[in-house]
Design a protein around this motif. Structure first.
Motif, PDB file in Angstrom:
ATOM      1  N   ARG A  16      -2.519  -0.903   6.928  1.00 29.21           N
ATOM      2  CA  ARG A  16      -1.056  -0.923   7.007  1.00 29.21           C
ATOM      3  C   ARG A  16      -0.478  -0.253   5.772  1.00 29.21           C
ATOM      4  O   ARG A  16      -1.047  -0.359   4.681  1.00 29.21           O
ATOM      5  CB  ARG A  16      -0.512  -2.357   7.084  1.00 29.21           C
ATOM      6  CG  ARG A  16      -0.871  -3.094   8.356  1.00 29.21           C
ATOM      7  CD  ARG A  16      -0.432  -4.553   8.305  1.00 29.21           C
ATOM      8  NE  ARG A  16      -0.774  -5.264   9.515  1.00 29.21           N
ATOM      9  CZ  ARG A  16       0.042  -5.392  10.560  1.00 29.21           C
ATOM     10  NH1 ARG A  16       1.261  -4.894  10.512  1.00 29.21           N
ATOM     11  NH2 ARG A  16      -0.354  -6.046  11.640  1.00 29.21           N
ATOM     12  N   ILE A  18       3.195  -0.097   3.763  1.00 26.71           N
ATOM     13  CA  ILE A  18       4.604  -0.471   3.604  1.00 26.71           C
ATOM     14  C   ILE A  18       5.292   0.705   2.931  1.00 26.71           C
ATOM     15  O   ILE A  18       4.873   1.148   1.853  1.00 26.71           O
ATOM     16  CB  ILE A  18       4.747  -1.759   2.781  1.00 26.71           C
ATOM     17  CG1 ILE A  18       3.954  -2.890   3.453  1.00 26.71           C
ATOM     18  CG2 ILE A  18       6.216  -2.144   2.631  1.00 26.71           C
ATOM     19  CD1 ILE A  18       3.945  -4.191   2.658  1.00 26.71           C
ATOM     20  N   LYS A  43       5.074  -0.236   8.091  1.00 27.69           N
ATOM     21  CA  LYS A  43       6.110  -1.274   7.981  1.00 27.69           C
ATOM     22  C   LYS A  43       7.167  -0.757   7.022  1.00 27.69           C
ATOM     23  O   LYS A  43       6.864  -0.430   5.870  1.00 27.69           O
ATOM     24  CB  LYS A  43       5.539  -2.597   7.466  1.00 27.69           C
ATOM     25  CG  LYS A  43       6.583  -3.710   7.385  1.00 27.69           C
ATOM     26  CD  LYS A  43       5.966  -4.994   6.882  1.00 27.69           C
ATOM     27  CE  LYS A  43       6.978  -6.130   6.895  1.00 27.69           C
ATOM     28  NZ  LYS A  43       8.141  -5.875   6.005  1.00 27.69           N
ATOM     29  N   GLU A  44       8.376  -0.664   7.491  1.00 29.61           N
ATOM     30  CA  GLU A  44       9.436  -0.061   6.681  1.00 29.61           C
ATOM     31  C   GLU A  44      10.169  -1.104   5.835  1.00 29.61           C
ATOM     32  O   GLU A  44      10.477  -2.197   6.301  1.00 29.61           O
ATOM     33  CB  GLU A  44      10.445   0.657   7.588  1.00 29.61           C
ATOM     34  CG  GLU A  44      11.463   1.491   6.843  1.00 29.61           C
ATOM     35  CD  GLU A  44      12.302   2.356   7.769  1.00 29.61           C
ATOM     36  OE1 GLU A  44      13.537   2.393   7.590  1.00 29.61           O
ATOM     37  OE2 GLU A  44      11.717   2.983   8.674  1.00 29.61           O
ATOM     38  N   GLU A  45      10.412  -0.746   4.591  1.00 27.88           N
ATOM     39  CA  GLU A  45      11.210  -1.560   3.664  1.00 27.88           C
ATOM     40  C   GLU A  45      12.245  -0.647   3.013  1.00 27.88           C
ATOM     41  O   GLU A  45      11.949   0.506   2.703  1.00 27.88           O
ATOM     42  CB  GLU A  45      10.323  -2.165   2.568  1.00 27.88           C
ATOM     43  CG  GLU A  45       9.493  -3.344   3.007  1.00 27.88           C
ATOM     44  CD  GLU A  45      10.232  -4.675   2.878  1.00 27.88           C
ATOM     45  OE1 GLU A  45      11.371  -4.681   2.345  1.00 27.88           O
ATOM     46  OE2 GLU A  45       9.667  -5.694   3.301  1.00 27.88           O
ATOM     47  N   VAL A  54       7.579  -7.883  -0.617  1.00 31.02           N
ATOM     48  CA  VAL A  54       7.156  -6.713  -1.385  1.00 31.02           C
ATOM     49  C   VAL A  54       6.822  -7.114  -2.815  1.00 31.02           C
ATOM     50  O   VAL A  54       5.794  -6.709  -3.374  1.00 31.02           O
ATOM     51  CB  VAL A  54       8.247  -5.622  -1.376  1.00 31.02           C
ATOM     52  CG1 VAL A  54       7.937  -4.523  -2.400  1.00 31.02           C
ATOM     53  CG2 VAL A  54       8.373  -5.011   0.009  1.00 31.02           C
ATOM     54  N   LEU A  63       7.326   1.100  -3.772  1.00 33.98           N
ATOM     55  CA  LEU A  63       6.615   1.545  -2.585  1.00 33.98           C
ATOM     56  C   LEU A  63       5.883   2.846  -2.915  1.00 33.98           C
ATOM     57  O   LEU A  63       6.309   3.567  -3.808  1.00 33.98           O
ATOM     58  CB  LEU A  63       7.598   1.782  -1.434  1.00 33.98           C
ATOM     59  CG  LEU A  63       8.469   0.578  -1.024  1.00 33.98           C
ATOM     60  CD1 LEU A  63       9.461   1.013   0.053  1.00 33.98           C
ATOM     61  CD2 LEU A  63       7.617  -0.580  -0.540  1.00 33.98           C
TER      62      LEU A  63
END
Length: 234
Positions: A16, A18, A43-45, A54, A63
């Motif tokens: 995964r 982020i 997975k978007e933040e 996070v 990120l």
């Protein structure tokens, strides 16, 4: 796909990432993983409004964050080196010691120098400030960023007079890093491609690669991309 089939496929994917589409470092890692033919879930933040999850994974609050089989790898360079060391497909830091050093030098050029002199002055002003503060960009700061952009493009044009790609005559991590950064500036319509023939030809080759296919589909909420953004022939 049927939702059950999609869930089953996702259960088989152990990796995964982020990320956020406006993060050049995340785009670099995505392209690198695609070149290595890795299957992964995104997975978007939002970088201007990071969740507590996070910070639990990366106290630095940055990120991208890579998760694989229970392992958490944080930090742009750490993830890059981890993927290079563990991925058997398509090494992106290759060649002799001098060539590998040049690949790392140009990668660092973009991840540090370009990021500070161009990205922060353009993308922070046009995107981050809009969503984080609800404020308009500062035209003076934008001008500095655009001037710096021309300096960097001149340097790339000079390099590409002497090489097929940025670091060597082969496609490497240096090209991925440069294209990841430039693609975000290009999304905003701020790259004067026609002034830099060598860079334009190089970028058209890079964004035609399969690893950039999904990246060019990214959208920044509330901001439309430049008309030519996803056009492989400009």
């Amino acid at each position: 796909l049927h939702p059950r089939v999609r869930r089953q496929r996702q259960m088989c994917i152990r990796d995964r990432l982020i990320h956020h589409p406006v993060s050049p470092h995340a785009r670099k890692i995505r392209a690198l993983m695609s070149e290595k033919k890795m299957l992964f879930i995104l997975k978007e933040e939002e970088p201007w409004k990071l969740s507590d999850d996070v910070y639990k994974l990366n106290p630095a609050g940055e990120l991208p964050i890579f998760l694989s089989d229970g392992n958490v790898v944080v930090g742009n360079y750490a993830i890059t080196e981890y993927l290079e060391e563990t991925g058997s497909e398509a090494p992106m830091i290759s060649g002799d010691a001098k060539q590998r050093a040049e690949i790392r030098r140009i990668t660092e050029w973009f991840d540090n120098k370009f990021y500070k002199e161009v990205y922060r002055n353009i993308v922070y002003e046009k995107v981050h400030k809009r969503f984080a503060q609800g404020s308009a960009p500062d035209s003076k700061i934008l001008k500095v960023g655009l001037n710096n952009l021309n300096f960097h493009l001149e340097y790339l044009d000079w390099l590409l007079e002497r090489r097929t790609y940025l670091a060597t005559d082969e496609f490497t991590l240096a090209d991925i890093a440069a294209a990841a950064h430039l693609s975000i500036i290009d999304y905003l319509g701020d790259v004067p491609w026609d002034l830099y023939r060598n860079v334009k030809l190089w970028y058209s080759k890079v964004k035609s690669r399969p690893c950039f296919k999904d990246i060019l589909k990214d959208n920044i909420r509330g901001i439309l991309p430049a008309k030519h953004y996803a056009n492989l022939d400009f």
